[in-house]
Design an enzyme around this catalytic site. Structure first.
Site, PDB file in Angstrom:
ATOM      1  N   LYS A 134       0.926  -1.191   0.016  1.00  0.00           N
ATOM      2  CA  LYS A 134       0.053  -0.039  -0.101  1.00  0.00           C
ATOM      3  C   LYS A 134       0.940   1.279  -0.059  1.00  0.00           C
ATOM      4  O   LYS A 134       2.020   1.248   0.546  1.00  0.00           O
ATOM      5  CB  LYS A 134      -1.006   0.212   1.151  1.00  0.00           C
TER       6      LYS A 134
HETATM    7  P1  NAD Z   1     -13.176   7.856  -2.260  1.00  0.00           P
HETATM    8  O1  NAD Z   1     -11.876   8.881  -2.061  1.00  0.00           O
HETATM    9  O2  NAD Z   1     -13.493   7.816  -3.809  1.00  0.00           O
HETATM   10  O3  NAD Z   1     -14.296   8.197  -1.454  1.00  0.00           O
HETATM   11  C1  NAD Z   1     -14.213   8.081  -0.258  1.00  0.00           C
HETATM   12  C2  NAD Z   1     -15.808   8.765   0.411  1.00  0.00           C
HETATM   13  O4  NAD Z   1     -15.847   8.703   1.902  1.00  0.00           O
HETATM   14  C3  NAD Z   1     -15.882  10.145  -0.194  1.00  0.00           C
HETATM   15  O5  NAD Z   1     -17.549  10.224  -0.314  1.00  0.00           O
HETATM   16  C4  NAD Z   1     -15.635  10.873   1.319  1.00  0.00           C
HETATM   17  O6  NAD Z   1     -16.370  12.315   1.231  1.00  0.00           O
HETATM   18  C5  NAD Z   1     -16.246  10.093   2.311  1.00  0.00           C
HETATM   19  N1  NAD Z   1     -15.446  10.185   3.450  1.00  0.00           N
HETATM   20  C6  NAD Z   1     -14.472  10.328   4.189  1.00  0.00           C
HETATM   21  N2  NAD Z   1     -14.147  10.501   5.300  1.00  0.00           N
HETATM   22  C7  NAD Z   1     -15.506  10.268   5.663  1.00  0.00           C
HETATM   23  C8  NAD Z   1     -15.929  10.175   7.000  1.00  0.00           C
HETATM   24  N3  NAD Z   1     -15.333  10.211   8.146  1.00  0.00           N
HETATM   25  N4  NAD Z   1     -17.320   9.936   7.165  1.00  0.00           N
HETATM   26  C9  NAD Z   1     -18.207   9.632   6.070  1.00  0.00           C
HETATM   27  N5  NAD Z   1     -17.695   9.873   4.851  1.00  0.00           N
HETATM   28  C10 NAD Z   1     -16.231   9.960   4.627  1.00  0.00           C
HETATM   29  O7  NAD Z   1     -12.416   6.466  -1.865  1.00  0.00           O
HETATM   30  P2  NAD Z   1     -12.685   5.027  -2.286  1.00  0.00           P
HETATM   31  O8  NAD Z   1     -12.033   4.380  -3.388  1.00  0.00           O
HETATM   32  O9  NAD Z   1     -14.189   4.979  -2.561  1.00  0.00           O
HETATM   33  O10 NAD Z   1     -12.465   4.190  -0.966  1.00  0.00           O
HETATM   34  C11 NAD Z   1     -13.214   4.208   0.072  1.00  0.00           C
HETATM   35  C12 NAD Z   1     -12.743   3.010   0.999  1.00  0.00           C
HETATM   36  O11 NAD Z   1     -12.767   1.701   0.457  1.00  0.00           O
HETATM   37  C13 NAD Z   1     -11.281   3.046   1.568  1.00  0.00           C
HETATM   38  O12 NAD Z   1     -11.378   2.423   2.953  1.00  0.00           O
HETATM   39  C14 NAD Z   1     -10.537   2.201   0.771  1.00  0.00           C
HETATM   40  O13 NAD Z   1      -9.451   1.745   1.057  1.00  0.00           O
HETATM   41  C15 NAD Z   1     -11.580   0.843   0.392  1.00  0.00           C
HETATM   42  N6  NAD Z   1     -11.238   0.432  -0.878  1.00  0.00           N
HETATM   43  C16 NAD Z   1     -11.141   1.063  -2.129  1.00  0.00           C
HETATM   44  C17 NAD Z   1     -10.882   0.327  -3.258  1.00  0.00           C
HETATM   45  C18 NAD Z   1     -11.165   0.878  -4.500  1.00  0.00           C
HETATM   46  O14 NAD Z   1     -10.843   0.475  -5.519  1.00  0.00           O
HETATM   47  N7  NAD Z   1     -11.244   2.263  -4.941  1.00  0.00           N
HETATM   48  C19 NAD Z   1     -10.875  -1.005  -3.316  1.00  0.00           C
HETATM   49  C20 NAD Z   1     -10.818  -1.524  -2.024  1.00  0.00           C
HETATM   50  C21 NAD Z   1     -11.227  -0.978  -0.763  1.00  0.00           C
END
Ligand code: NAD
Length: 430
Positions: free
Chosen positions: A108
């Site tokens: 990561k």
């Molecule tokens: P992103 O940046 O696209 O979206 C994050 C969202 O969470 C945004 O809407 C933001 O406003 C919101 N947010 C941030 N802090 C917050 C809080 N305290 N309370 C409520 N909402 C909050 O990120 P993403 O890619 O969607 O990733 C989200 C999660 O999923 C992370 O934990 C990431 O590690 C995990 N994840 C993502 C992927 C991927 O393919 N993008 C894959 C596996 C896991």
């Protein structure tokens, strides 16, 4: 009664690993070897802001384990992306890739920065400086980054371009790229889609139907918004969503198409005219069937776990539930689809993207989605049967399967010295 939370992110993830290691009766030295990251790189990322200010951020690339293949994992731009958080996320990647059985290890990266107010030019500069700083430890057969929080296909395009400036044509060095640069159709939607594939499987196992099943989603970024779209299309009722600015609720179901237009115009789910505003924290406590935390880690804790009303939690985010909360929820009979299974759709399609880049051959979106489904359904069913067979919860079963695969690979490579026991072929994943 919940235990108080006292563990940081890496210790929290490691405690789930320990529980599975206990089930497998792994010796201490093996546990130590499996827990310890292989390499941790800390870099300075200086940029000049548009107003002329010179700012310096700290970034990391942590490579946890490559026994099963090249290191693999996303890059996050977030103020909480410190060494301990990135280490936790790198470890989760090792177990996730093993659980869905794609031939990668775990890594990561992240920069400790709030880039939400950065201009496009500042984000590009930040990405290029970081890409240059980590360029010697990544590569198509070494370590392959991807998007995570606050990074997207455009950020991957800049990262790819910077890397190729230094090393020459290498589309397979990064996944989650734009399709025009060798990205895979279906990658952007893959993680949210995977959450729904797992939820569909769970409901089918329990003899329940999507129709009438209510869902609340924390986070409306890549994962949360795609989960909402897939859920709506499948007939679920998404009644509440949130982002970093606040939360909204509509008991008879949100119009997700209209919400998407509102978010693209305003940048937030708040102030959506066909829903009521609620406090962000309340979203987790809504009286729904399914809760999908899809934002940051550690949001369901010993302090609030007893107020969570959902009977099913699908961990779209990484480590959203602390170990103490996990125990409390399990005591109450809440069904957990753990992060290393629920959000593994992203790395699965990242693997398909890497395969397409290596083969110089493009798959159709239909093929990507069909292969994604078959990988996740297989993993989901292996988790269910292992949980039943060993009498453990789904999280422990997921880690047991993952640990078996990583331990076997590490042992065959001669990296583990103390345990010559053969792997039991009767247990799935061995
Ligand atoms: P992103 O940046 O696209 O979206 C994050 C969202 O969470 C945004 O809407 C933001 O406003 C919101 N947010 C941030 N802090 C917050 C809080 N305290 N309370 C409520 N909402 C909050 O990120 P993403 O890619 O969607 O990733 C989200 C999660 O999923 C992370 O934990 C990431 O590690 C995990 N994840 C993502 C992927 C991927 O393919 N993008 C894959 C596996 C896991």
């Amino acid at each position: 009664m919940a235990q108080p939370d006292h563990l940081g992110p890496f210790a929290a993830v490691s405690s789930f690993v320990e529980t599975a290691a206990d089930v497998l009766d792994l010796p201490q030295s093996t546990r130590h070897a499996l827990r310890t990251p292989s390499r941790e790189l800390r870099v300075e990322v200086p940029i000049r802001r548009s107003n002329g200010d010179h700012e310096v951020y700290v970034g990391y690339r942590i490579q946890h384990d490559n026994s099963r293949g090249p290191y693999k994992g996303g890059i996050r731009f977030h103020p909480t992306a410190d060494l301990d958080e990135v280490r936790a996320l790198a470890s989760l990647m090792t177990w996730k890739t093993a659980l869905v059985d794609v031939p990668f290890g775990g890594a990561k990266g992240g920069i400790e920065v709030d880039a939400s107010q950065f201009s496009r030019q500042e984000r590009e500069q930040l990405t290029r400086r970081y890409a240059r700083a980590i360029s010697d430890v990544i590569g198509p057969t070494i370590d392959i980054p991807a998007p995570d929080m606050a990074t997207d296909a455009q950020v991957m395009a800049w990262l790819l371009d910077e890397y190729e400036e230094l090393k020459g044509h290498s589309p397979a060095v990064v996944t989650g790229k734009p399709v025009a640069l060798g990205g895979s159709p279906g990658r952007e939607a893959a993680t949210g889609t995977g959450c729904l594939i797992c939820l569909d499987e769970l409901l089918a196992e329990q003899g329940r139907e999507p129709a009438g099943t209510t869902i609340a989603i924390q986070g409306y970024g890549n994962v949360g918004s795609w989960a909402a779209r897939r859920a709506t299309a499948a007939g679920y009722r998404v009644v509440g969503v949130s982002d970093v600015h606040g939360a909204i609720v509509r008991p008879d179901g949100l119009d997700v198409d209209r919400l998407d237009r509102h978010v693209s115009e305003t940048g937030s789910v708040t102030d959506f005219d066909s829903a009521d505003p609620i406090d962000g924290g309340e979203l987790l406590m809504l009286d729904v069937d399914v809760l999908i935390p899809a934002a940051v880690g550690g949001v369901i804790t010993a302090e609030n776990a007893d107020r969570v009303k959902a009977g099913v939690i699908v961990e779209g985010a990484n480590h959203p539930v602390t170990p103490a909360a996990d125990a409390a929820l399990a005591d109450r009979g809440v069904t957990m689809i753990p992060d290393i299974l629920a959000n593994a759709g992203g790395v699965t399609v990242s693997y398909f993207e890497w395969v397409q880049n290596v083969q110089r051959f493009r798959w159709t979106e239909e093929r990507v989605n069909a292969e994604l489904r078959s990988v996740l359904v297989k993993a989901f069913r292996e988790v269910s049967s292992t949980a039943a067979e060993l009498g453990v919860d789904r999280r422990t079963a997921s880690f047991v399967l993952a640990l078996r695969r990583v331990t076997e690979a590490a042992r065959l490579r001669g990296r583990l010295f103390d345990d010559p026991r053969p792997i039991d072929p009767a247990i799935p994943g061995s």
